[in-house]
Motif scaffolding. Structure first.
Motif, PDB file in Angstrom:
ATOM      1  N   ASN A 229       0.864  -1.172   0.000  1.00  0.00           N
ATOM      2  CA  ASN A 229       0.000   0.000   0.000  1.00  0.00           C
ATOM      3  C   ASN A 229       0.905   1.228   0.000  1.00  0.00           C
ATOM      4  O   ASN A 229       1.471   1.605   1.027  1.00  0.00           O
ATOM      5  N   LEU A 230       1.052   1.850  -1.177  1.00  0.00           N
ATOM      6  CA  LEU A 230       1.962   2.992  -1.311  1.00  0.00           C
ATOM      7  C   LEU A 230       1.475   4.215  -0.541  1.00  0.00           C
ATOM      8  O   LEU A 230       2.282   4.975  -0.007  1.00  0.00           O
ATOM      9  N   LYS A 231       0.174   4.414  -0.466  1.00  0.00           N
ATOM     10  CA  LYS A 231      -0.364   5.574   0.255  1.00  0.00           C
ATOM     11  C   LYS A 231       0.010   5.497   1.743  1.00  0.00           C
ATOM     12  O   LYS A 231       0.465   6.473   2.330  1.00  0.00           O
ATOM     13  N   THR A 232      -0.143   4.324   2.326  1.00  0.00           N
ATOM     14  CA  THR A 232       0.216   4.138   3.730  1.00  0.00           C
ATOM     15  C   THR A 232       1.722   4.257   3.925  1.00  0.00           C
ATOM     16  O   THR A 232       2.178   4.858   4.898  1.00  0.00           O
TER      17      THR A 232
ATOM     18  N   ALA B 288       2.604   7.865   3.929  1.00  0.00           N
ATOM     19  CA  ALA B 288       2.141   8.516   5.161  1.00  0.00           C
ATOM     20  C   ALA B 288       3.069   8.200   6.332  1.00  0.00           C
ATOM     21  O   ALA B 288       3.251   9.027   7.228  1.00  0.00           O
ATOM     22  N   LEU B 289       3.673   7.008   6.308  1.00  0.00           N
ATOM     23  CA  LEU B 289       4.598   6.613   7.371  1.00  0.00           C
ATOM     24  C   LEU B 289       6.024   7.061   7.089  1.00  0.00           C
ATOM     25  O   LEU B 289       6.908   6.886   7.933  1.00  0.00           O
TER      26      LEU B 289
END
Length: 66
Positions: A42-45, A48-49
Motif C-alpha cells: 500500500n503505497l499511500k500508507t 504517510a509513514l
C-alpha cells in the motif's frame, strides 16, 4: 503485507469438504498450512509513514495499492 492466498485456501477447503461428504472423518484429515502467499504493498500508507519502498520490492509485489 504478505498474507495467504484466499483463492488457494478455498480450493483446498473444497477438497476436504468433498472427502468428508465421501465418508472421511474430519479427525482423519491432516491439518494443513497455507502454501501460497501474496504480497500487497500500500503505497499511500507507506508514504504517510515516511517509508520508501524499493523498486525491486514493488516489482515482486502481487498487488500494489496506489
Amino acid at each position: 503485507m504478505v498474507c495467504a492466498d484466499l483463492d488457494d485456501l478455498y480450493r483446498r477447503a473444497t477438497i476436504d469438504i468433498d472427502k468428508i461428504f465421501k465418508g472421511t472423518k474430519p479427525a482423519d484429515l491432516p491439518v494443513e498450512q497455507a502454501s501460497k502467499y501474496v504480497m500487497v504493498v500500500n503505497l499511500k500508507t507507506a508514504r504517510a509513514l515516511g517509508v520508501t519502498i524499493p523498486p525491486t520490492v514493488l516489482a515482486r509485489a502481487d498487488d500494489v495499492i496506489e
